[in-house]
Design a protein around this motif. Structure first.
Motif, short mmCIF file in Angstrom:
data_model
loop_
_atom_site.label_atom_id
_atom_site.label_comp_id
_atom_site.label_asym_id
_atom_site.label_seq_id
_atom_site.Cartn_x
_atom_site.Cartn_y
_atom_site.Cartn_z
N ALA A 74 -2.28 0.19 -18.75
CA ALA A 74 -3.30 -0.23 -17.77
C ALA A 74 -2.48 -0.97 -16.92
CB ALA A 74 -4.25 -1.38 -18.56
N ALA A 75 -1.53 -1.73 -17.12
CA ALA A 75 -0.72 -2.42 -16.06
C ALA A 75 -0.01 -1.79 -15.16
CB ALA A 75 0.05 -3.46 -16.68
N VAL A 76 0.56 -0.57 -15.47
CA VAL A 76 1.52 0.03 -14.59
C VAL A 76 0.78 1.08 -13.63
CG1 VAL A 76 1.58 2.35 -15.88
CG2 VAL A 76 3.53 1.40 -14.93
N GLN A 77 -0.56 1.09 -13.65
CA GLN A 77 -1.10 2.09 -12.81
C GLN A 77 -0.92 1.85 -11.33
OE1 GLN A 77 -3.05 4.73 -13.98
NE2 GLN A 77 -2.11 4.08 -15.86
N ALA A 78 -1.14 0.64 -10.76
CA ALA A 78 -0.91 0.75 -9.20
C ALA A 78 0.67 1.04 -8.94
CB ALA A 78 -1.26 -0.57 -8.71
N HIS A 79 1.25 0.59 -9.58
CA HIS A 79 3.08 0.77 -9.21
C HIS A 79 3.32 2.15 -9.39
CE1 HIS A 79 7.14 -0.39 -8.88
NE2 HIS A 79 7.35 0.15 -9.70
N MET A 80 2.88 2.78 -10.50
CA MET A 80 2.90 4.32 -10.55
C MET A 80 2.56 5.26 -9.68
SD MET A 80 1.88 6.45 -13.95
CE MET A 80 0.04 6.68 -13.40
N LYS A 81 1.38 4.89 -9.38
CA LYS A 81 0.60 5.54 -8.22
C LYS A 81 1.37 5.35 -6.78
CE LYS A 81 -3.82 5.64 -10.43
NZ LYS A 81 -5.14 5.10 -10.72
N LYS A 82 1.68 4.12 -6.61
CA LYS A 82 2.44 4.01 -5.22
C LYS A 82 3.69 4.95 -5.42
CE LYS A 82 4.26 0.02 -4.89
NZ LYS A 82 4.43 -1.64 -4.55
N LEU A 83 4.55 4.93 -6.43
CA LEU A 83 5.54 5.72 -6.71
C LEU A 83 5.55 7.14 -6.46
CD1 LEU A 83 7.83 3.69 -9.46
CD2 LEU A 83 7.86 3.49 -6.79
N LEU A 84 4.47 7.65 -7.27
CA LEU A 84 4.06 8.93 -7.16
C LEU A 84 3.70 9.35 -5.51
CD1 LEU A 84 2.12 9.28 -10.50
CD2 LEU A 84 4.13 10.57 -9.82
N GLY A 137 0.78 -1.17 -0.07
CA GLY A 137 0.14 0.09 0.08
C GLY A 137 0.91 1.23 0.08
N PRO A 138 0.55 2.25 -0.60
CA PRO A 138 1.18 3.52 -1.03
C PRO A 138 1.85 4.16 0.52
CG PRO A 138 -0.19 3.47 -2.58
CD PRO A 138 -0.59 2.23 -1.84
N LYS A 139 0.52 4.39 1.20
CA LYS A 139 0.68 4.96 2.44
C LYS A 139 1.64 4.19 3.44
CE LYS A 139 -1.60 7.83 6.11
NZ LYS A 139 -0.82 7.16 7.21
N GLU A 140 0.96 2.88 3.66
CA GLU A 140 1.69 2.12 4.50
C GLU A 140 3.33 1.95 4.10
OE1 GLU A 140 1.83 -2.57 6.15
OE2 GLU A 140 0.42 -2.14 4.50
N LEU A 141 3.61 2.09 2.90
CA LEU A 141 4.85 1.92 2.34
C LEU A 141 5.77 3.28 2.73
CD1 LEU A 141 7.22 0.83 0.64
CD2 LEU A 141 6.22 2.03 -1.27
N LYS A 142 5.04 4.37 2.58
CA LYS A 142 5.74 5.71 3.08
C LYS A 142 6.14 5.55 4.49
CE LYS A 142 5.25 10.47 2.17
NZ LYS A 142 4.56 11.45 1.54
N ASP A 143 4.84 5.32 5.37
CA ASP A 143 5.04 5.24 6.86
C ASP A 143 6.07 4.26 7.12
OD1 ASP A 143 2.99 7.27 6.75
OD2 ASP A 143 1.64 5.75 7.49
N THR A 144 6.17 3.11 6.59
CA THR A 144 7.04 2.04 7.02
C THR A 144 8.77 2.74 6.89
OG1 THR A 144 5.71 0.46 6.73
CG2 THR A 144 8.09 -0.24 6.92
N VAL A 145 8.93 3.06 5.50
CA VAL A 145 10.22 3.69 5.20
C VAL A 145 10.65 5.04 5.94
CG1 VAL A 145 11.89 4.33 3.24
CG2 VAL A 145 10.00 2.27 2.92
N GLY A 146 9.55 5.64 6.11
CA GLY A 146 9.76 7.05 6.63
C GLY A 146 9.91 6.81 8.15
N GLY A 147 9.48 5.77 8.90
CA GLY A 147 9.88 5.55 10.31
C GLY A 147 11.23 5.37 10.50
N TYR A 148 11.86 5.14 9.63
CA TYR A 148 13.47 5.02 9.69
C TYR A 148 14.06 6.22 9.07
CZ TYR A 148 12.54 0.14 11.02
OH TYR A 148 12.09 -1.06 11.31
#
Length: 302
Positions: A90-100, A56-67
């Motif tokens: 179509a295939a790139v949408q979820a990955h792209m949005k997570k990175l953004l 998940g984009p937010k969980e990812l940001k929070d996890t890495v940001g926690g360090y």
């Protein structure tokens, strides 16, 4: 050595030093928390993604940001060599949005269509190749359009030339860069271009104006030569120790970083050196790579 410009860089690392996505048995028992805590303790400011990171984009940001770190980017497995532009968008949408969501400026694009990089028993000589100019041209046209789409979404395609894939050799990279436009940025990987038979410094100088992201890995020359002589697979070459961190192999990184400085490269330097952590302890080698790069950056920037 004197340079005209400076390096405006941050130093990140790929979690592959701790846990390997293609060979899960390498570091499979090492938790993500070890990677994040050891990496930030060493001094790395960011991490590329691996299979143990939250999806998940937010969980990812929070996890890495926690360090106290950020997400650098993440590998995207593309299929434009054999698929359609519409399917890829179509295939790139979820990955792209997570990175953004995580503030990433580039997206690592790795072409996996037909690739043998993940097939442990398939020798590198069996990799896919475009045999006619029109095949390269059709591929480049799709990459240009895909890159333009990503730019419209505020992220830049960083094309990863890679062992075992369509774009592996220096000649492949020359062709790809000639046929694509500024919408296709280059992820320059020192280790892959060396393993593919190129001189990393010479190849960087040819394509420096397209470089948007840099992977810093070193090569053990003896293992590389053995891999070529025996026509080993990519993964078996990795297991044999073909790659290592900057400062531990055959590549001289000072002129490479100086060349980036000459062209005022701004972005990430990412240590990405897949090894067996049982043979190359993660912390020790991650620190060796960081110390090498950070020392050279200080020297070059004066």
């Amino acid at each position: 050595m004197g340079t005209k410009g400076k390096l405006n860089v941050r130093i990140g690392i790929n979690p592959i030093s701790w846990t390997n996505d293609d060979l899960p048995q390498l570091g499979g028992n090492i938790p993500l928390e070890t990677c994040l805590s050891e990496g930030t303790e060493i001094g790395y400011e960011g991490f590329e993604l691996g299979n143990k990171f939250p999806k998940g984009p937010k969980e990812l940001k929070d996890t890495v940001g926690g360090y106290g770190a950020v997400v650098v980017s993440g590998w995207y497995s593309g299929n434009l060599a054999q698929g359609t532009l519409d399917d890829e968008i179509a295939a790139v949408q979820a990955h792209m949005k997570k990175l953004l969501f995580n503030g990433c400026k580039v997206m690592v694009y790795g072409e996996v269509a037909g690739s043998v990089q993940g097939q442990q028993q398939t020798p590198l000589s069996k990799r896919p190749r475009f045999t006619r100019p029109e095949e390269w041209e059709a591929y480049a046209a799709k990459l240009n359009a895909f890159g333009a789409y990503l730019k419209s979404q505020d992220i830049t395609l960083a094309y990863h030339h890679h062992m075992g894939a369509y774009c592996e050799s220096p000649a492949d990279l020359d062709t790809l860069m000639r046929l694509t436009d500024e919408n296709v940025g280059l992820l320059f990987d020192t280790g892959h271009i060396t393993f593919a038979g190129g001189n990393a410094l010479a190849e960087l100088k040819k394509h420096i104006d397209r470089v948007v992201h840099v992977h810093c890995k070193d090569v053990r020359e003896k293992v590389m030569k053995e891999s070529r002589e025996k026509d080993m697979s990519f993964l078996n070459s990795v297991l044999a120790g073909v790659f290592t961190v900057p400062g531990d192999g055959m590549i001289d990184f000072e002129p490479i970083l100086a060349t980036l400085a000459d062209h005022n490269y701004s972005g990430w330097l990412v240590v990405e050196a897949e090894q067996d952590p049982a043979l190359a302890p993660s912390y020790e080698y991650a620190k060796k790579g960081f110390d090498c790069l950070s020392g050279l950056v200080r020297k070059i920037n004066g």
